[in-house]
Design an enzyme around this catalytic site. Structure first.
Site, PDB file in Angstrom:
ATOM      1  N   GLY A  10       1.541   8.760   0.358  1.00 46.87           N
ATOM      2  CA  GLY A  10       2.551   7.852  -0.189  1.00 46.87           C
ATOM      3  C   GLY A  10       3.057   8.287  -1.562  1.00 46.87           C
ATOM      4  N   TYR A  11       3.868   7.443  -2.123  1.00 46.76           N
ATOM      5  CA  TYR A  11       4.534   7.766  -3.397  1.00 46.76           C
ATOM      6  C   TYR A  11       3.513   8.052  -4.503  1.00 46.76           C
ATOM      7  N   SER A 124      -2.324  -4.505  -8.805  1.00 50.02           N
ATOM      8  CA  SER A 124      -0.938  -4.588  -9.268  1.00 50.02           C
ATOM      9  C   SER A 124      -0.809  -5.672 -10.319  1.00 50.02           C
ATOM     10  N   ALA A 125       0.155  -5.484 -11.206  1.00 50.82           N
ATOM     11  CA  ALA A 125       0.462  -6.534 -12.183  1.00 50.82           C
ATOM     12  C   ALA A 125       0.922  -7.803 -11.486  1.00 50.82           C
ATOM     13  N   TYR A 148       1.846 -10.615  -0.508  1.00 50.84           N
ATOM     14  CA  TYR A 148       1.454  -9.284  -0.994  1.00 50.84           C
ATOM     15  C   TYR A 148       0.539  -9.422  -2.210  1.00 50.84           C
ATOM     16  N   LYS A 152      -3.640  -8.580  -2.871  1.00 48.41           N
ATOM     17  CA  LYS A 152      -4.236  -7.771  -3.953  1.00 48.41           C
ATOM     18  C   LYS A 152      -5.292  -8.587  -4.701  1.00 48.41           C
ATOM     19  N   TYR A 176      -1.334  -1.741 -11.781  1.00 47.96           N
ATOM     20  CA  TYR A 176      -0.163  -0.971 -12.187  1.00 47.96           C
ATOM     21  C   TYR A 176       0.972  -1.915 -12.549  1.00 47.96           C
ATOM     22  N   PHE A 177       1.762  -1.517 -13.525  1.00 46.70           N
ATOM     23  CA  PHE A 177       2.995  -2.235 -13.826  1.00 46.70           C
ATOM     24  C   PHE A 177       4.110  -1.625 -12.938  1.00 46.70           C
ATOM     25  N   ASN A 198      13.250  -2.257  -4.995  1.00 51.64           N
ATOM     26  CA  ASN A 198      12.921  -2.084  -6.414  1.00 51.64           C
ATOM     27  C   ASN A 198      14.083  -1.441  -7.158  1.00 51.64           C
ATOM     28  N   ARG A 230      10.796  -5.163 -17.897  1.00 52.26           N
ATOM     29  CA  ARG A 230       9.588  -4.698 -17.203  1.00 52.26           C
ATOM     30  C   ARG A 230       8.991  -3.495 -17.932  1.00 52.26           C
ATOM     31  N   ARG A 293      16.836 -13.361  -8.870  1.00 47.64           N
ATOM     32  CA  ARG A 293      16.079 -13.231  -7.622  1.00 47.64           C
ATOM     33  C   ARG A 293      14.906 -14.201  -7.695  1.00 47.64           C
TER      34      ARG A 293
HETATM   35  P1  NAD Z   1       3.384   3.887  -0.367  1.00 48.30           P
HETATM   36  O1  NAD Z   1       3.801   2.966   0.717  1.00 48.30           O
HETATM   37  O2  NAD Z   1       4.304   5.003  -0.733  1.00 48.30           O
HETATM   38  O3  NAD Z   1       1.945   4.508  -0.040  1.00 48.30           O
HETATM   39  C1  NAD Z   1       0.983   3.819   0.702  1.00 48.30           C
HETATM   40  C2  NAD Z   1       0.441   4.791   1.741  1.00 48.30           C
HETATM   41  O4  NAD Z   1      -0.571   4.132   2.492  1.00 48.30           O
HETATM   42  C3  NAD Z   1       1.508   5.268   2.727  1.00 48.30           C
HETATM   43  O5  NAD Z   1       1.426   6.662   2.848  1.00 48.30           O
HETATM   44  C4  NAD Z   1       1.108   4.584   4.043  1.00 48.30           C
HETATM   45  O6  NAD Z   1       1.463   5.360   5.165  1.00 48.30           O
HETATM   46  C5  NAD Z   1      -0.388   4.433   3.869  1.00 48.30           C
HETATM   47  N1  NAD Z   1      -1.023   3.327   4.611  1.00 48.30           N
HETATM   48  C6  NAD Z   1      -0.694   2.009   4.600  1.00 48.30           C
HETATM   49  N2  NAD Z   1      -1.544   1.316   5.360  1.00 48.30           N
HETATM   50  C7  NAD Z   1      -2.437   2.208   5.866  1.00 48.30           C
HETATM   51  C8  NAD Z   1      -3.571   2.099   6.714  1.00 48.30           C
HETATM   52  N3  NAD Z   1      -3.951   0.923   7.233  1.00 48.30           N
HETATM   53  N4  NAD Z   1      -4.256   3.223   7.013  1.00 48.30           N
HETATM   54  C9  NAD Z   1      -3.879   4.427   6.513  1.00 48.30           C
HETATM   55  N5  NAD Z   1      -2.823   4.581   5.707  1.00 48.30           N
HETATM   56  C10 NAD Z   1      -2.108   3.485   5.390  1.00 48.30           C
HETATM   57  O7  NAD Z   1       3.058   2.984  -1.656  1.00 48.30           O
HETATM   58  P2  NAD Z   1       2.780   3.422  -3.146  1.00 48.30           P
HETATM   59  O8  NAD Z   1       3.946   2.985  -3.953  1.00 48.30           O
HETATM   60  O9  NAD Z   1       2.322   4.808  -3.212  1.00 48.30           O
HETATM   61  O10 NAD Z   1       1.598   2.417  -3.491  1.00 48.30           O
HETATM   62  C11 NAD Z   1       0.240   2.788  -3.349  1.00 48.30           C
HETATM   63  C12 NAD Z   1      -0.623   1.572  -3.630  1.00 48.30           C
HETATM   64  O11 NAD Z   1      -0.330   1.074  -4.932  1.00 48.30           O
HETATM   65  C13 NAD Z   1      -0.399   0.406  -2.666  1.00 48.30           C
HETATM   66  O12 NAD Z   1      -1.635  -0.194  -2.389  1.00 48.30           O
HETATM   67  C14 NAD Z   1       0.483  -0.536  -3.455  1.00 48.30           C
HETATM   68  O13 NAD Z   1       0.312  -1.875  -3.075  1.00 48.30           O
HETATM   69  C15 NAD Z   1      -0.024  -0.311  -4.882  1.00 48.30           C
HETATM   70  N6  NAD Z   1       0.980  -0.612  -5.907  1.00 48.30           N
HETATM   71  C16 NAD Z   1       2.203  -0.012  -5.857  1.00 48.30           C
HETATM   72  C17 NAD Z   1       3.152  -0.321  -6.812  1.00 48.30           C
HETATM   73  C18 NAD Z   1       4.517   0.313  -6.764  1.00 48.30           C
HETATM   74  O14 NAD Z   1       5.429  -0.183  -7.425  1.00 48.30           O
HETATM   75  N7  NAD Z   1       4.735   1.398  -6.048  1.00 48.30           N
HETATM   76  C19 NAD Z   1       2.858  -1.242  -7.820  1.00 48.30           C
HETATM   77  C20 NAD Z   1       1.592  -1.817  -7.858  1.00 48.30           C
HETATM   78  C21 NAD Z   1       0.651  -1.497  -6.890  1.00 48.30           C
HETATM   79  C1  UD1 Z   2       8.390  -6.060  -7.779  1.00 44.64           C
HETATM   80  C2  UD1 Z   2       7.548  -7.098  -7.103  1.00 44.64           C
HETATM   81  C3  UD1 Z   2       6.093  -6.876  -7.485  1.00 44.64           C
HETATM   82  C4  UD1 Z   2       5.663  -5.458  -7.117  1.00 44.64           C
HETATM   83  C5  UD1 Z   2       6.600  -4.467  -7.801  1.00 44.64           C
HETATM   84  C6  UD1 Z   2       6.310  -3.053  -7.416  1.00 44.64           C
HETATM   85  C7  UD1 Z   2       8.930  -9.086  -6.801  1.00 44.64           C
HETATM   86  C8  UD1 Z   2       9.204 -10.478  -7.250  1.00 44.64           C
HETATM   87  N1  UD1 Z   2       7.996  -8.424  -7.489  1.00 44.64           N
HETATM   88  O1  UD1 Z   2       8.223  -6.184  -9.184  1.00 44.64           O
HETATM   89  O2  UD1 Z   2       5.271  -7.793  -6.804  1.00 44.64           O
HETATM   90  O3  UD1 Z   2       4.338  -5.217  -7.548  1.00 44.64           O
HETATM   91  O4  UD1 Z   2       7.961  -4.768  -7.427  1.00 44.64           O
HETATM   92  O5  UD1 Z   2       6.557  -2.835  -6.072  1.00 44.64           O
HETATM   93  O6  UD1 Z   2       9.523  -8.591  -5.854  1.00 44.64           O
HETATM   94  N2  UD1 Z   2      16.326  -5.760 -10.203  1.00 44.64           N
HETATM   95  C9  UD1 Z   2      17.701  -5.872 -10.153  1.00 44.64           C
HETATM   96  N3  UD1 Z   2      18.362  -5.394  -9.042  1.00 44.64           N
HETATM   97  C10 UD1 Z   2      17.711  -4.807  -8.007  1.00 44.64           C
HETATM   98  C11 UD1 Z   2      16.296  -4.685  -8.078  1.00 44.64           C
HETATM   99  C12 UD1 Z   2      15.640  -5.184  -9.183  1.00 44.64           C
HETATM  100  O7  UD1 Z   2      18.316  -6.407 -11.060  1.00 44.64           O
HETATM  101  O8  UD1 Z   2      18.358  -4.400  -7.021  1.00 44.64           O
HETATM  102  C13 UD1 Z   2      15.619  -6.237 -11.420  1.00 44.64           C
HETATM  103  C14 UD1 Z   2      14.582  -7.313 -11.144  1.00 44.64           C
HETATM  104  O9  UD1 Z   2      15.173  -8.592 -11.196  1.00 44.64           O
HETATM  105  C15 UD1 Z   2      13.589  -7.048 -12.291  1.00 44.64           C
HETATM  106  C16 UD1 Z   2      13.666  -5.535 -12.491  1.00 44.64           C
HETATM  107  O10 UD1 Z   2      14.924  -5.134 -11.948  1.00 44.64           O
HETATM  108  O11 UD1 Z   2      14.001  -7.675 -13.460  1.00 44.64           O
HETATM  109  C17 UD1 Z   2      12.553  -4.765 -11.779  1.00 44.64           C
HETATM  110  O12 UD1 Z   2      12.522  -5.142 -10.412  1.00 44.64           O
HETATM  111  P1  UD1 Z   2      11.585  -4.399  -9.351  1.00 44.64           P
HETATM  112  O13 UD1 Z   2      11.762  -2.949  -9.453  1.00 44.64           O
HETATM  113  O14 UD1 Z   2      11.833  -5.035  -8.019  1.00 44.64           O
HETATM  114  O15 UD1 Z   2      10.113  -4.718  -9.868  1.00 44.64           O
HETATM  115  P2  UD1 Z   2       9.411  -6.123 -10.175  1.00 44.64           P
HETATM  116  O16 UD1 Z   2      10.307  -7.259  -9.894  1.00 44.64           O
HETATM  117  O17 UD1 Z   2       8.821  -6.029 -11.529  1.00 44.64           O
END
Ligand code: NAD
Ligand code: UD1
Length: 338
Positions: A10-11, A124-125, A148, A152, A176-177, A198, A230, A293
């Protein structure tokens, strides 16, 4: 150290694999590719010049995971695997609870059997819900506001209960933020399915011409320019935070489950991010301010003192770096990994 990385394709996982390899660790990836592509791992191999094991498996597959533990003998685990889209979690809560909770239950059970008791968990935050005050310290009240976020928080609670019963476990709950940006090579980055929820992937897709305009959710927040604030964190800094967390767990003299914020400690508004992206890409980002939103907080950023103190980790990259690297990835891979 051999480190099992669930969700390693993943990412955040793919960027973390690179930093693990750089630091001399061997990532053992377990991913079912439900939200990622094997191509990401092919590029991790290309960038690092190193090979590492990859298992196409759902973490909930107990027997399959047992076999991998027997074969690979990991000493620690980073558990990224999970579903992460807030809106989807509201529409399909059971799918989210099943995937996120059951994968963790099975993983911990198999780790326990294998005698592997060092775990870094992707929290996650979002567990803080609507903040009463910022910056958010780890001791702030926990009250997730969607399935979601609750998944967590439940996992954090489960892991705290585990440590109470089995004090030899060493667990880092990394909150994570807002992870954004991409590897500086432009070869790996965020590749969301469908229209991004996002902000940063949305802006990137507007800049590259895949989407027409950005909708800014709310211009009337109590923030300096009225748009949401953020704590955006470069994904490479976040990846490095995981490597530091592993080192910290390996050196820990006693067990525990410790929640640690990973952010920069700086808040930036939507308009600031748009301006930074326009500067990095030399493209205009057409946008409209639309109603808020539901569920969005005005302002959310981290108190990062604990990460500095315990992990010796501090984010090094600013929003110009984040936008530059996100743009490099997006412009070189306009359709993502396809
Ligand atoms: P992502 O979706 O890119 O990566 C998650 C990976 O997990 C993917 O490759 C997916 O195929 C794999 N996966 C999901 N369920 C699975 C399962 N049951 N078995 C095996 N593989 C599985 O997401 P990411 O952005 O890389 O996030 C990674 C972690 O961080 C997640 O747990 C997410 O909730 C957490 N997180 C992400 C963010 C964010 O903004 N990206 C913020 C806070 C927390
Ligand atoms: C969102 C999730 C949070 C998750 C995080 C990372 C919600 C309410 N929260 O956080 O649970 O952990 O993503 O995956 O969904 N925005 C716009 N236009 C857009 C998209 C976003 O204006 O098209 C604004 C939002 O209102 C916010 C900021 O951009 O103020 C960031 O948004 P986003 O990237 O979705 O992250 P969070 O809302 O912080």
């Amino acid at each position: 150290m051999r480190v099992l990385v669930t969700g390693g394709a993943g990412y955040i996982g793919s960027h973390t694999c690179i930093e693990l390899l750089k630091d001399g660790h061997v990532p053992v990836v377990v991913d079912n590719f439900c939200n990622s592509k094997p191509e990401a791992l092919r590029r991790v191999r290309e960038l690092s010049g190193q090979d590492f094991p990859v298992h196409d498996l759902d973490v909930r597959d107990r027997e399959g995971l047992r076999k991998i533990f027997l074969q690979e003998k990991p000493e620690a685990v980073i558990h990224f695997a999970g579903l992460k889209a807030v809106g989807e979690s509201v529409a399909q809560p059971w799918r989210y609870y099943d995937n996120n909770l059951v994968s963790t239950l099975v993983l911990v059970e198999v780790m326990q059997e294998a005698g592997c008791r060092q775990l870094v968990f992707s929290s996650s935050a979002t567990v803080y819900g609507m903040p009463d005050q910022v910056p958010l310290h780890e001791s702030a009240p926990l009250r997730a506001i969607n399935p979601y976020g609750r998944s967590k928080l439940m996992i954090e609670d489960m892991l705290r209960d585990l440590v109470q019963a089995e004090p030899s476990w060493r667990i880092a709950l990394l909150r994570y933020f807002n992870p954004v940006g991409a590897h500086e090579s432009g070869r790996i980055g965020e590749d969301p399915n469908g229209i991004p929820n996002n902000l940063m992937p949305f802006i990137s897709q507007v800049a590259v011409g895949r989407l027409p305009r950005l909708r800014i959710f709310g211009g009337d927040y109590d923030t300096p320019d009225g748009t949401g604030v953020r704590d955006y964190l470069h994904v490479v800094d976040l990846a490095l935070g995981h490597v530091r967390a592993l080192d910290w767990l390996a050196q820990a003299t006693q067990g525990g489950a410790t929640a640690i914020n990973l952010g920069t400690g700086q808040g930036h508004s939507v308009l600031e991010m748009v301006a930074a992206f326009e500067a990095a890409s030399a493209r205009a980002i057409p946008c409209d301010i639309v109603p808020r939103r539901p569920g969005d907080a005005a302002s959310c950023y981290a108190d990062t003192a604990l990460a500095e103190k315990l992990l010796g980790w501090k984010a090094q990259r600013g929003i110009a770096d984040m936008c530059r690297d996100a743009w490099r990835w997006q412009s070189q891979n306009p359709q993502g990994y396809v």
